[in-house]
Design a protein around this motif. Structure first.
Motif: not given
Length: 387
Positions: A68-69, A80-83, A215-216, A370-371
């Protein structure tokens, strides 16, 4: 005198920006029609990537290795990262604070060094067999076309997300290079845009686009069991028409609690912001693009407020109406008088407001995480096994 000059400059800037954007839109729309281009359908994207990456082994959710960049400004890391981690192991490259893309020496040296470092990271992961898909949130301001070409040359799917195509698909030009997506988009395998009318622009530039809204993250944006001690609030930066609208509401006897950079109250932490969505009877939103009339775009807030269990009242927008049903899952207004009318109405009708809030939360949780967005993208690219 100085205030008058400031207002005049602002009007001229807005006028110039409007003319630029309409000219840009007409240019791309004309070329799209002249070349008889067509935006690819979702089924066509599945088939395209199956042929483009015939040897890719699809993996189950939780087994992907993702690079992920993207930089973290204020929401990206938490959202974003947790998703992404729900799909597997994530290597996150954020060049800040080592490189400052807003610094004076960005173009004279830092950009080249950052791009070289990114290429080196990708090459290393590929050599180790440690990456299945690359997700980026980049623009021409941040990377050179040659960098994207190099990253995409390894047979690993690369998808780029850009959330500001409405205003800066081309954007400012520095050393003849567009700061938006124009010069780099064709080199990504898939371009994810949250602006529906930018799809034609991507096609004209030779890219493969897909339209997906923001998203959320329900792990962050969730309802809190707190007292609703605030009638009306707005969370976001203080610029454009926002302070004027807040002031006009105050003059009508509607107190608005405003938070964010530029407001006297200042910004809230992420947790405080999400709690404010629950504390507020009405969360006001603005959907315009830099004060441009008749030009709207989806905002992250459009999904974060309902996901947080807040009642959301924002500007009417055709794209948003395809994500939530106005009057049933969110509320919308078309002008200031309608904003005043609906604020007054919903403050007096608790049960109706609560029902809209509940439906909005359920819709957001079911469709707008976001997932869900990443699941669709990774499935289309052919790296994720479909459920």
């Amino acid at each position: 005198m100085f205030d008058s000059l400031k207002k005049l400059r602002r009007k001229l800037r807005i006028k110039k920006n409007v003319e630029r954007l309409f000219k840009e839109n007409e240019y791309y729309h004309s070329l799209f029609a002249k070349r008889e281009l067509r935006v690819p359908l979702e089924a066509e994207l599945f088939d395209y990537f199956r042929k483009l990456f015939p040897l890719i082994e699809k993996k189950s959710k939780g087994q992907l290795r993702i690079l992920a960049v993207f930089p973290h400004y204020n929401w990206e890391r938490d959202a974003l990262l947790p998703s992404l981690r729900r799909f597997g192991e994530v290597t996150h490259y954020d060049w800040q604070p080592k490189y400052d893309h807003q610094g004076k020496d960005w173009l004279s040296g830092q950009k080249q060094r950052m791009n070289s470092e990114l290429i080196g990271l990708v090459n290393d992961l590929v050599q180790k067999g440690a990456v299945d898909v690359i997700f980026t949130y980049l623009s021409g301001e941040l990377v050179f076309p040659e960098t994207v070409q190099e990253i995409a040359s390894h047979g690993i799917p690369v998808v780029n997300m850009f959330l500001n195509d409405k205003e800066i698909f081309v954007g400012k030009k520095k050393k003849d290079a567009a700061q938006g997506m124009r010069d780099i988009c064709r080199h990504f395998h898939l371009c994810w845009t949250s602006t529906e009318d930018a799809l034609e622009k991507y096609c004209v530039e030779g890219a493969t686009p897909i339209y997906l809204p923001e998203g959320a993250n329900p792990e962050v944006h969730r309802p809190y069991d707190v007292e609703q001690d605030t009638d009306v609030s707005f969370v976001g930066q203080c610029y454009g028409v926002r302070p004027m609208v807040a002031g006009m509401l105050q003059e009508r006897g509607i107190a608005v609690s405003c938070y964010g950079y530029g407001w006297p109250n200042g910004p809230l932490s992420t947790e405080e912001m999400v709690k404010m969505y629950s504390r507020s009877k009405i969360n006001v939103g603005f959907g315009g693009v830099d004060n441009l009339k008749e030009m709207y775009c989806l905002k992250g807030r459009d999904f974060e407020v309902p996901m947080s269990g807040g009642f959301y009242l924002t500007e009417d927008n055709d794209e948003l109406a395809r994500c939530f049903v106005p009057g049933k899952e969110i509320a919308t207004y078309r002008d200031f008088e309608e904003l005043v009318s609906k604020v007054s109405y919903y403050l007096k009708h608790d049960e109706e407001r609560e029902e809209i809030r509940r439906r909005g939360y359920e819709r957001a949780l079911a469709e707008h995480t976001w997932e869900k967005r990443f699941e669709k993208v990774f499935t289309i690219l052919g790296v994720l096994k479909a459920d």
